[in-house]
Design a protein around this motif. Structure first.
Motif, PDB file in Angstrom:
ATOM      1  N   GLU A   1       0.752  -1.291   0.335  1.00  0.00           N
ATOM      2  CA  GLU A   1       0.510   0.335   0.408  1.00  0.00           C
ATOM      3  C   GLU A   1       0.864   1.639  -0.196  1.00  0.00           C
ATOM      4  O   GLU A   1       1.016   2.472  -0.653  1.00  0.00           O
ATOM      5  CB  GLU A   1      -1.148  -0.027   1.133  1.00  0.00           C
TER       6      GLU A   1
ATOM      7  N   ALA B   1       1.440   4.050  -2.978  1.00  0.00           N
ATOM      8  CA  ALA B   1       1.411   5.315  -2.940  1.00  0.00           C
ATOM      9  C   ALA B   1       2.415   6.241  -2.929  1.00  0.00           C
ATOM     10  O   ALA B   1       2.886   7.584  -3.672  1.00  0.00           O
ATOM     11  CB  ALA B   1       0.644   5.734  -1.535  1.00  0.00           C
TER      12      ALA B   1
ATOM     13  N   GLN C   1      -2.974   5.046   7.480  1.00  0.00           N
ATOM     14  CA  GLN C   1      -2.439   6.164   6.453  1.00  0.00           C
ATOM     15  C   GLN C   1      -1.340   6.807   7.223  1.00  0.00           C
ATOM     16  O   GLN C   1      -0.194   7.566   6.604  1.00  0.00           O
ATOM     17  CB  GLN C   1      -4.235   6.835   6.018  1.00  0.00           C
TER      18      GLN C   1
ATOM     19  N   ASP D   1       2.183   8.337   5.135  1.00  0.00           N
ATOM     20  CA  ASP D   1       2.013   9.350   5.194  1.00  0.00           C
ATOM     21  C   ASP D   1       3.935   9.348   5.948  1.00  0.00           C
ATOM     22  O   ASP D   1       4.906   9.916   5.292  1.00  0.00           O
ATOM     23  CB  ASP D   1       1.527  10.520   5.850  1.00  0.00           C
TER      24      ASP D   1
END
Length: 194
Positions: free
Chosen positions: A67, A71, A180, A184
């Motif tokens: 994931e 990203a 998330q 980040d």
């Protein structure tokens, strides 16, 4: 070996410099099966588009890593800049009292850590010899894995800087609702080194 050969030829068949990311040691459902760190058979097929004919397996760490890789811009973009390996390249398991097999980390016993320390130093030297950038190394694990890597780095001077990030397994097991945030955080750390 066929799978690893296909993966490394697909993503690393060049002379580009990359930054090293060091995990702990291969998990039994990811790198222990595929030979590719943090890549379980499901992600090998769905994300890397490399054939796998064995029993499908799922590793939570691999889910998080891919994931994050997506990203970042996908496997091609990510692996062009980064090379993932482990402090110790072999996986360990332990059979629990109930008969279930469980991953066992190289640092889970002092005796095992002492036994593999020379091999870890040799492994890091081999990764650096591949042409890895030594200005910064990323460490998956902000506890024992980071402590071992920092201690060895202080003794041997492999890297100028070590940036530790929470281990993908820890994130998926204990911080999944904040996934998330950690994606980040990873991306910010990786972009800072470009």
């Amino acid at each position: 070996m066929t799978i690893a050969d296909a993966f490394y030829h697909k993503y690393y068949n060049d002379n580009d410099a990359r930054h090293l990311i060091l995990g702990i040691n291969p998990g039994r459902f990811g790198g222990g099966i595929t030979g590719i760190p943090f890549t379980d058979p499901k992600r090998l097929v769905s994300e890397c588009h490399i054939a796998y004919e064995g029993k499908p397996a799922h590793e939570p760490s691999s889910v998080f890593v891919y994931e994050m890789i997506n990203a970042f811009g996908g496997p091609e973009a990510f692996y062009k800049k980064f090379y993932i390996n482990s402090l110790f390249p072999l996986g360990f398991t332990k059979v629990e009292a109930n008969g279930k097999e469980k991953n066992y980390n190289y640092y889970d016993s002092k005796e095992l850590l002492n036994t593999v320390t020379d091999a870890i130093i040799d492994n890091i030297n081999k990764q650096v010899a591949l042409g890895i950038g030594t200005d910064v190394c990323f460490c998956f694990g902000t506890g024992k894995n980071e402590n071992v890597l920092r201690r060895l780095n202080n003794e041997h001077g492999f890297f100028k800087e070590i940036v530790a990030l929470e281990h993908p397994r820890f994130i998926m097991q204990y911080k999944a609702m904040s996934k998330q945030f950690y994606i980040d955080k990873y991306l910010s750390a990786f972009h800072d080194c470009e």
